[in-house]
Scaffold this motif. Structure first.
Motif, PDB file in Angstrom:
ATOM      1  N   MET A  23       0.824  -1.203   0.000  1.00 46.12           N
ATOM      2  CA  MET A  23       0.000   0.000   0.000  1.00 46.12           C
ATOM      3  C   MET A  23       0.857   1.250   0.000  1.00 46.12           C
ATOM      4  SD  MET A  23      -3.172  -0.667   2.599  1.00 46.12           S
ATOM      5  CE  MET A  23      -4.340  -1.994   2.345  1.00 46.12           C
ATOM      6  N   GLY A  24       0.272   2.343  -0.523  1.00 44.66           N
ATOM      7  CA  GLY A  24       0.910   3.641  -0.445  1.00 44.66           C
ATOM      8  C   GLY A  24       0.715   4.248   0.929  1.00 44.66           C
ATOM      9  N   ALA A  25       1.362   5.385   1.155  1.00 43.77           N
ATOM     10  CA  ALA A  25       1.351   6.020   2.472  1.00 43.77           C
ATOM     11  C   ALA A  25      -0.066   6.377   2.922  1.00 43.77           C
ATOM     12  CB  ALA A  25       2.235   7.264   2.455  1.00 43.77           C
ATOM     13  N   ALA A  26      -0.865   6.947   2.035  1.00 44.22           N
ATOM     14  CA  ALA A  26      -2.221   7.366   2.407  1.00 44.22           C
ATOM     15  C   ALA A  26      -3.078   6.166   2.787  1.00 44.22           C
ATOM     16  CB  ALA A  26      -2.863   8.148   1.268  1.00 44.22           C
ATOM     17  N   GLU A  27      -2.952   5.075   2.025  1.00 47.94           N
ATOM     18  CA  GLU A  27      -3.730   3.872   2.323  1.00 47.94           C
ATOM     19  C   GLU A  27      -3.307   3.271   3.654  1.00 47.94           C
ATOM     20  OE1 GLU A  27      -4.764   1.975  -2.030  1.00 47.94           O
ATOM     21  OE2 GLU A  27      -2.701   1.835  -1.299  1.00 47.94           O
ATOM     22  N   ARG A  28      -2.026   3.318   3.950  1.00 50.11           N
ATOM     23  CA  ARG A  28      -1.524   2.770   5.214  1.00 50.11           C
ATOM     24  C   ARG A  28      -2.094   3.553   6.398  1.00 50.11           C
ATOM     25  NH1 ARG A  28       3.330  -0.277   4.500  1.00 50.11           N
ATOM     26  NH2 ARG A  28       4.306   0.556   6.381  1.00 50.11           N
ATOM     27  N   VAL A  29      -2.176   4.868   6.246  1.00 50.71           N
ATOM     28  CA  VAL A  29      -2.763   5.685   7.310  1.00 50.71           C
ATOM     29  C   VAL A  29      -4.216   5.312   7.523  1.00 50.71           C
ATOM     30  CG1 VAL A  29      -3.458   8.033   7.935  1.00 50.71           C
ATOM     31  CG2 VAL A  29      -1.169   7.611   7.024  1.00 50.71           C
ATOM     32  N   GLU A  30      -4.960   5.095   6.435  1.00 49.46           N
ATOM     33  CA  GLU A  30      -6.376   4.737   6.538  1.00 49.46           C
ATOM     34  C   GLU A  30      -6.561   3.397   7.231  1.00 49.46           C
ATOM     35  OE1 GLU A  30      -7.736   4.874   2.542  1.00 49.46           O
ATOM     36  OE2 GLU A  30      -7.869   7.073   2.478  1.00 49.46           O
ATOM     37  N   ILE A  31      -5.728   2.417   6.887  1.00 46.12           N
ATOM     38  CA  ILE A  31      -5.836   1.113   7.538  1.00 46.12           C
ATOM     39  C   ILE A  31      -5.478   1.241   9.015  1.00 46.12           C
ATOM     40  CG2 ILE A  31      -4.849  -1.208   7.678  1.00 46.12           C
ATOM     41  CD1 ILE A  31      -6.823  -0.886   5.413  1.00 46.12           C
ATOM     42  N   GLY A  32      -4.474   2.045   9.311  1.00 45.74           N
ATOM     43  CA  GLY A  32      -4.119   2.268  10.708  1.00 45.74           C
ATOM     44  C   GLY A  32      -5.285   2.829  11.505  1.00 45.74           C
ATOM     45  N   GLU A  33      -5.999   3.776  10.922  1.00 46.00           N
ATOM     46  CA  GLU A  33      -7.163   4.343  11.602  1.00 46.00           C
ATOM     47  C   GLU A  33      -8.267   3.297  11.770  1.00 46.00           C
ATOM     48  OE1 GLU A  33      -7.518   7.228  13.116  1.00 46.00           O
ATOM     49  OE2 GLU A  33      -5.386   7.519  12.662  1.00 46.00           O
ATOM     50  N   THR A  34      -8.422   2.429  10.781  1.00 48.90           N
ATOM     51  CA  THR A  34      -9.414   1.356  10.880  1.00 48.90           C
ATOM     52  C   THR A  34      -9.078   0.428  12.046  1.00 48.90           C
ATOM     53  OG1 THR A  34      -9.905   1.394   8.503  1.00 48.90           O
ATOM     54  CG2 THR A  34     -10.409  -0.644   9.696  1.00 48.90           C
ATOM     55  N   LEU A  35      -7.808   0.079  12.182  1.00 52.22           N
ATOM     56  CA  LEU A  35      -7.400  -0.816  13.269  1.00 52.22           C
ATOM     57  C   LEU A  35      -7.609  -0.156  14.629  1.00 52.22           C
ATOM     58  CD1 LEU A  35      -4.132  -2.367  11.769  1.00 52.22           C
ATOM     59  CD2 LEU A  35      -6.482  -3.199  11.615  1.00 52.22           C
ATOM     60  N   ARG A  36      -7.338   1.121  14.715  1.00 49.38           N
ATOM     61  CA  ARG A  36      -7.589   1.845  15.979  1.00 49.38           C
ATOM     62  C   ARG A  36      -9.070   1.809  16.337  1.00 49.38           C
ATOM     63  NH1 ARG A  36      -3.702   5.434  13.654  1.00 49.38           N
ATOM     64  NH2 ARG A  36      -1.779   5.542  14.911  1.00 49.38           N
TER      65      ARG A  36
END
Length: 252
Positions: A174-187
């Protein structure tokens, strides 16, 4: 602890992929399992999800020994997972793919006879909405960007209403923006009370997410504890950087 591993070992012939690993997952916490490539991370979660036979040790889930169960049996008890590689059914819509996660929790396996039940489709809709991808429900997986396909896989796991979710490198590729989105989903999943084990080789990604860090190296549990404190240990830095690179890092 909702999930406990006691001296878990996995061997393939003379190769010891996992060597006597003991660890526990606290209910409602986000745990990260990290290590260099080839350290045994995927083998360990394959063992936990019962896709790989144990050579030794026990796995206890919600107070019961599940070491001898089959994958569908631990899934029905509330332990779900995602995989490194995309495993979506191309001939089904996104909604139908996610519905499989619900149908897998039922012993009737009605999907293979009559298609997804209304309850399964409702669970799929809820999971897709939870992941912010309800708009692609009618599309085929192959028509979607890679990052969205990853979210579909997570949604499928959520449709089964798991108590513990194992994620094998969910941001790989994943790109940086997608990684941030997945991180927020996990939180958000953690905030909802779910227990998570995130498998990664990218130490930097998990440091801002995890409540507890487990580090594997050559199939053994090298260290565990507070993420930042554990990541700073000399043995952990050596495992990730190598002794020569670590010496350069210290002199920089």
């Amino acid at each position: 602890m909702i999930l406990e591993l006691d001296e878990v070992a996995v061997s393939y012939g003379g190769v010891h992929a996992v060597r006597g690993v003991s660890l526990g997952l606290r209910e409602g916490a986000l745990h990260a399992l990290v290590g260099p490539n080839g350290s045994g991370k995927t083998t360990l979660i394959n063992a936990v999800s019962r896709l790989t036979h144990l050579s030794g040790g026990t796995i206890t889930f919600d107070g019961a020994d599940v070491s001898g169960l089959r994958p569908h049996q631990v899934y029905r008890r509330g332990l779900a997972r995602t995989f490194q590689g995309i495993r979506l059914v191309e001939d089904l819509t996104v909604r139908e793919n996610v519905a499989l996660g619900f149908e897998g929790r039922t012993p009737e396996a009605r999907w293979f006879r009559r298609g997804a039940s209304g309850a399964a489709l409702s669970a799929a809709d809820e999971a897709l909405d939870r992941l912010g991808i309800a708009g692609v429900a009618a599309e085929r997986p192959g028509e979607l960007p890679y990052g969205v396909q990853r979210r579909v896989e997570i949604a499928r796991a959520l449709a089964g209403d798991p108590r513990v979710l194992l994620l094998d490198e969910p941001v790989a590729g994943m790109g940086a923006a997608e990684r941030v989105e997945i991180g927020e989903t996990l939180r958000q999943l953690r905030a909802d009370g779910m227990t998570l084990l995130l498998v990664e080789h990218d130490l930097a990604f998990v440091l801002g997410l995890a409540d507890q860090l487990f580090v594997l190296d050559f199939g053994t549990l090298l260290a565990s504890g507070d993420p930042h404190e554990t990541a700073a240990l000399p043995a952990v830095r050596t495992a990730f950087l190598g002794p020569e690179e670590r010496r350069r890092d210290r002199s920089a």
